[in-house]
Design a protein around this motif. Structure first.
Motif, PDB file in Angstrom:
ATOM      1  N   HIS A  95       0.972  -1.080  -0.033  1.00 27.74           N
ATOM      2  CA  HIS A  95      -0.007  -0.129  -0.232  1.00 27.74           C
ATOM      3  C   HIS A  95       0.911   1.166   0.147  1.00 27.74           C
ATOM      4  CE1 HIS A  95      -3.043  -2.893   0.880  1.00 27.74           C
ATOM      5  NE2 HIS A  95      -4.013  -1.924   0.911  1.00 27.74           N
ATOM      6  N   GLY A 120      -9.564   2.060  -4.053  1.00 25.68           N
ATOM      7  CA  GLY A 120      -8.535   1.308  -3.713  1.00 25.68           C
ATOM      8  C   GLY A 120      -9.020  -0.223  -3.817  1.00 25.68           C
ATOM      9  N   GLU A 140      -6.754  -4.005  -4.694  1.00 24.48           N
ATOM     10  CA  GLU A 140      -6.470  -5.220  -3.552  1.00 24.48           C
ATOM     11  C   GLU A 140      -6.499  -6.468  -4.418  1.00 24.48           C
ATOM     12  OE1 GLU A 140      -5.806  -4.841  -0.738  1.00 24.48           O
ATOM     13  OE2 GLU A 140      -6.803  -3.009  -0.213  1.00 24.48           O
ATOM     14  N   TYR A 192       2.851  -2.693  -6.162  1.00 27.95           N
ATOM     15  CA  TYR A 192       2.418  -1.585  -5.257  1.00 27.95           C
ATOM     16  C   TYR A 192       0.772  -1.062  -5.647  1.00 27.95           C
ATOM     17  CZ  TYR A 192       7.188  -0.624  -4.094  1.00 27.95           C
ATOM     18  OH  TYR A 192       8.631  -0.909  -3.881  1.00 27.95           O
ATOM     19  N   GLN A 193       0.271  -0.625  -4.702  1.00 27.02           N
ATOM     20  CA  GLN A 193      -1.058  -0.081  -5.008  1.00 27.02           C
ATOM     21  C   GLN A 193      -1.292   1.223  -4.341  1.00 27.02           C
ATOM     22  OE1 GLN A 193      -3.045  -3.585  -2.928  1.00 27.02           O
ATOM     23  NE2 GLN A 193      -4.574  -2.101  -2.358  1.00 27.02           N
ATOM     24  N   HIS A 223      -2.885   3.548  -2.198  1.00 26.64           N
ATOM     25  CA  HIS A 223      -3.852   3.301  -0.891  1.00 26.64           C
ATOM     26  C   HIS A 223      -4.813   4.243  -0.962  1.00 26.64           C
ATOM     27  CE1 HIS A 223      -4.430   3.447   3.507  1.00 26.64           C
ATOM     28  NE2 HIS A 223      -5.416   2.457   3.142  1.00 26.64           N
TER      29      HIS A 223
END
Length: 317
Positions: A115, A182, A186, A201-202, A204
């Protein structure tokens, strides 16, 4: 004067007897006079609700008091009026439809991309080894997306897994996925990890959190949202408009549904063309015998009805 808020949130957390929970939760939301749309699944919650400031506070406090939902990160928007007409809370197989329900492959509670907080994303988004990936549908990124982001021509998130191969050439790069709030990231980031991508990565909290906490720098256009507002501003640093009217090519951020109910296509159209075509996407659709009355918004509900603001007055705890 009554003040209203709209809350966007999700939470991956196991819910036993989720179907009964959905029924009970609907009644709870109605008791607070909230309107909105919530999806309940065995894997968690995905919702957008709207109501008075007081009702929204009670709602957030109640969910945070439940250990299953204590970590929910609510994105809060102040709005002039509720962002929905009715309250829906439904049980479904997934809180975001991906078709990936094998816990051996995808389980955001166990393994997902790192995140990345908005302020950290600002610092690294322009690095040479960063690849920014939009996991949303085509109609969403057509109205707004990050500069230089990779986008896919998909109509639904469930089509995303089929596009993974298009990212194969970036396996030695750092992949940063993003979406509205978001929730799609996930599962998208978890799938990328499963497929052998190592540096995943994402963003957040998605686009919405990025706009609120980092000013939305380099997000071009508006962010599509799934309520009556249709699209919201994100970038207060270097905003631009990237979407154009399908009919004349003029830059516009206005997105509507075609007034022909059998077409109902979601597309961008400027006010001038909307008036000329009565909210239809083409002359053919404009001549349809069941064309709906275009009121300038291009938003249609199954049973048009005014919002009863008397019912939305603050409740007493």
């Amino acid at each position: 004067m009554i003040k209203y808020q709209t809350l966007l949130y999700y939470c991956y957390s196991r819910i036993s007897d989720a179907e009964q929970f959905a029924s009970d939760h609907l009644q709870f939301c109605k008791s607070l006079n909230l309107v909105g749309r919530i999806i309940v699944a065995d894997e968690g919650l995905n919702g957008t609700v709207s109501g008075t400031d007081e009702s929204c506070k009670i709602y957030m406090d109640t969910l945070h008091a439940d250990p299953r939902f204590s970590k929910i990160d609510f994105k809060i928007d102040d709005v002039e009026e509720p962002s929905f007409i009715k309250m829906h809370c439904r049980y479904k197989a997934e809180i975001v439809h991906s078709g990936l329900r094998d816990p051996g492959i995808i389980d955001p509670e166990l393994k997902t991309g790192i995140h990345l907080e908005p302020e950290d994303f600002v610092k690294m988004k322009d690095d040479d080894d960063i690849v920014i990936v939009d996991v949303r549908s085509n109609y969403e990124h057509s109205i707004g997306r990050f500069k230089n982001a990779i986008t896919f021509d998909i109509e639904n998130f469930r089509d995303f897994p089929e596009k993974i191969n298009e990212l194969a050439k970036y396996k030695n790069k750092k992949i940063v996925t993003y979406c509205t709030g978001g929730i799609k990231c996930e599962k998208a980031s978890a799938l990328l990890l499963h497929e052998g991508f190592e540096n995943v990565y994402q963003l957040h909290g998605g686009i919405i959190k990025y706009g609120k906490e980092a000013g939305g720098e380099d997000f071009e256009g508006k962010c599509y949202v799934f309520d009556n507002r249709v699209a919201v501003d994100v970038n207060s640093v270097n905003p631009v408009v990237i979407s154009t009217c399908r009919n004349c090519g003029t830059h516009t951020t206005k997105m509507i549904n075609c007034a022909n109910p059998e077409c109902n296509e979601h597309f961008t159209q400027c006010d001038a063309c909307g008036e000329k075509l009565d909210g239809a996407c083409s002359v053919i659709c404009q001549s349809h015998p069941r064309i709906r009355v275009y009121d300038g918004t291009g938003y249609y509900v199954k049973v048009p009805q005014p919002i009863n603001k008397e019912k939305l007055k603050p409740v007493k705890a």
